[in-house]
Design an enzyme around this catalytic site. Structure first.
Site, short mmCIF file in Angstrom:
data_model
loop_
_atom_site.label_atom_id
_atom_site.label_comp_id
_atom_site.label_asym_id
_atom_site.label_seq_id
_atom_site.Cartn_x
_atom_site.Cartn_y
_atom_site.Cartn_z
N LYS A 230 11.52 0.89 7.91
CA LYS A 230 12.01 0.02 6.84
C LYS A 230 12.60 -1.27 7.35
CE LYS A 230 12.80 3.21 3.03
NZ LYS A 230 13.72 3.60 1.95
N LYS B 200 0.63 7.39 4.36
CA LYS B 200 0.94 8.12 3.14
C LYS B 200 0.82 7.19 1.93
CE LYS B 200 5.91 7.45 2.92
NZ LYS B 200 7.19 7.98 2.46
N LYS C 88 4.90 3.49 -2.61
CA LYS C 88 5.11 2.56 -3.71
C LYS C 88 5.01 1.11 -3.26
CE LYS C 88 9.42 4.77 -4.52
NZ LYS C 88 10.78 4.94 -5.03
P1 AMP Z 1 10.65 7.82 -2.23
O1 AMP Z 1 9.49 7.27 -2.99
O2 AMP Z 1 10.57 7.45 -0.79
O3 AMP Z 1 11.99 7.56 -2.87
O4 AMP Z 1 10.46 9.39 -2.24
C1 AMP Z 1 10.83 10.27 -3.29
C2 AMP Z 1 10.30 11.65 -2.97
O5 AMP Z 1 8.87 11.64 -2.96
C3 AMP Z 1 10.70 12.18 -1.57
O6 AMP Z 1 10.97 13.57 -1.65
C4 AMP Z 1 9.48 11.95 -0.73
O7 AMP Z 1 9.37 12.88 0.32
C5 AMP Z 1 8.35 12.14 -1.74
N1 AMP Z 1 7.17 11.34 -1.38
C6 AMP Z 1 7.08 10.00 -1.27
N2 AMP Z 1 5.82 9.62 -0.93
C7 AMP Z 1 5.09 10.76 -0.85
C8 AMP Z 1 3.71 11.05 -0.54
N3 AMP Z 1 2.83 10.08 -0.27
N4 AMP Z 1 3.31 12.33 -0.53
C9 AMP Z 1 4.19 13.33 -0.82
N5 AMP Z 1 5.49 13.14 -1.11
C10 AMP Z 1 5.95 11.87 -1.13
#
Ligand code: AMP
Ligand code: TRP
Length: 325
Positions: free
Chosen positions: A112, A194, A197
Site C-alpha cells: 500500500k 487478486k 477494488k
Molecule cells: P478489503 O477489500 O481489502 O477491505 O477486504 C475485505 C475482505 O475481503 C477481507 O476479508 C479480504 O480478505 C477479502 N478480500 C479482498 N479481496 C479478495 C479477493 N480477491 N478474494 C478473496 N477475498 C478477498
C-alpha cells in the site's frame, strides 16, 4: 456458549465479487452458529486520505451491502468502528506491545505504501495493530477473512500471546478462519493478482453493483489459459478462478461443474458464468435498494451500543493489567 467471530471491511472503494466470495458470503453462513460481530472499519479507512463526505456515504453503503448480502442484524452485531472508542484505546496499548520489526515485515504495508514508506502515514504503518485491537477487544475465537489477511492474523496472535505472557491472561488468542475455495478470487485480466477494488483495468474486477451488460462484457473479456477444457486445475489459474466463481455462486459440486462443461469449451462456459453472476447480482441489488438511511443508522446505533458494552470489560482489564487507572 457460542464461539465468537469478528470480521470487518473498509468503507472505501466498491465491494466486488472477491470480497463477497472471500469474506461476506462466509460471514452469512457462519452467523447463526457463532456469536458474530461485523464491523465497518472507518478508522482503518483514514490511514490513507479520504474525502469526509464520501467516507460518510460509503460507511452507510457498506452497512447496506452487509445486509443485502444476508447479514441479519437481529442475529449479528453490525457496527461502525469509530462509534466504539475502545478500538482506538486498545490500539494505543497494543502499539506499545507490537515491535517495529514485526510491522516492517507486513506485506500489505509494503504494497500500500508502494515503496514510498517515508510519505505513508504512521497510521498506515500501524494499521495491523488497530486490526489486532478490533479482534482482541471482543475476545474473538475465529476471524473469517480472505487469504490476504492471514499475516495480520498471525501478528494479532503474537501480540495477544506476548501480552498474556507479560501482563497476565487478558486476551483470547484468535484463530484465522480461511476457507480454501474463494479465499483468493483472482483478477479476470491477470490471474497472478487478486481481484481488487483498486485495479486500474476496469475489466479485471466484477463489482457487486455492476449492471448485467457490464458483467457479461467483463466475463467475455476475461483472460483464459492455454488449453480449451473447462476444468479445475491449479496450473491453469485463469479457468480455475472462473470455475471457482461459478461453483461458489451456483452451490454445485466440483464434479457437477466439470461434468456440465465436459466437451464444451470457453465459448459455452463464459456466457453461462456471466448469466450466473447476473442472476446472483439481480436480487442482491434489489435488496440493496430496500434499506433507507434512517433504518441503517438505527441498526448501526444498536450495534455500537452492544459493542461498546462488550469492549468495556476488555479495556478495563487491559488497562488494569498494564498498571493504568
Ligand atoms: P478489503 O477489500 O481489502 O477491505 O477486504 C475485505 C475482505 O475481503 C477481507 O476479508 C479480504 O480478505 C477479502 N478480500 C479482498 N479481496 C479478495 C479477493 N480477491 N478474494 C478473496 N477475498 C478477498
Ligand atoms: N484489514 C482488513 C482488510 O483490509 C479489514 C479489517 C480491519 C479486519 N479490522 C479487522 C478484518 C478485523 C478482520 C478482523 O480486509
Amino acid at each position: 456458549m457460542k464461539k465468537r467471530i469478528f470480521s470487518g471491511a473498509q468503507p472505501t472503494g466498491e465491494l466486488h465479487l472477491g470480497n463477497y466470495l472471500g469474506a461476506t458470503k462466509n460471514w452469512v453462513e457462519l452467523q447463526n452458529d457463532y456469536d458474530s460481530m461485523f464491523c465497518i472499519v472507518d478508522l482503518h479507512a483514514i490511514t490513507v486520505p479520504q474525502d469526509p463526505l464520501v467516507l460518510r456515504r460509503k460507511t452507510l453503503d457498506l452497512a447496506r451491502i452487509y445486509l443485502a448480502a444476508g447479514i441479519d442484524p437481529d442475529v449479528s452485531t453490525v457496527f461502525v468502528q469509530s462509534a466504539v472508542p475502545a478500538h482506538a484505546e486498545l490500539a494505543w496499548a497494543l502499539n506499545c506491545i507490537a515491535k517495529m520489526g514485526e510491522l516492517q515485515r507486513m506485506t500489505q504495508f509494503k504494497d500500500k505504501s508502494g515503496g514510498k514508506s517515508e510519505s505513508a502515514s504512521v497510521g498506515l504503518f500501524t494499521y495491523p495493530v488497530l486490526m489486532a485491537a478490533d479482534i482482541l477487544l471482543y475476545q474473538t475465537d475465529l476471524v473469517p477473512v480472505g487469504q490476504d489477511q492471514k499475516q495480520h492474523l498471525e501478528l494479532t496472535r503474537d501480540i495477544a500471546e506476548r501480552f498474556n505472557r507479560d501482563y497476565g491472561e487478558t486476551f483470547v488468542v484468535p484463530d484465522p478462519y480461511i476457507l480454501k475455495a474463494g479465499a483468493k478470487i483472482l483478477s479476470l485480466k491477470d490471474p497472478s493478482k487478486k481481484m481488487s477494488k483498486s485495479d486500474p483495468n476496469e475489466n479485471a474486477t466484477i463489482f457487486l453493483m455492476d449492471d448485467p451488460d457490464t458483467v457479461m462484457r467483463k466475463v467475455r473479456k476475461a483472460v483464459t489459459d492455454s488449453g480449451t477444457t473447462v476444468e479445475f486445475d491449479e496450473n491453469r489459474p485463469a479457468i480455475n478462478n472462473l470455475l471457482t466463481i461459478y461453483r461458489m455462486l451456483t452451490g454445485k459440486s466440483e464434479e457437477d461443474c466439470v461434468t456440465e462443461f465436459e466437451g464444451r469449451g470457453y465459448g459455452e462456459f463464459k456466457p453461462a458464468l456471466g448469466e450466473t453472476v447476473v442472476e446472483f447480482l439481480r436480487p442482491f441489488q434489489e435488496r440493496y435498494k430496500q434499506f433507507d438511511d434512517e433504518e441503517l443508522k438505527n441498526i448501526l446505533k444498536a450495534g455500537a451500543e452492544k459493542a461498546r458494552e462488550l469492549a468495556r470489560t476488555t479495556i478495563d482489564n487491559t488497562y488494569k493489567n498494564l498498571g493504568l487507572r
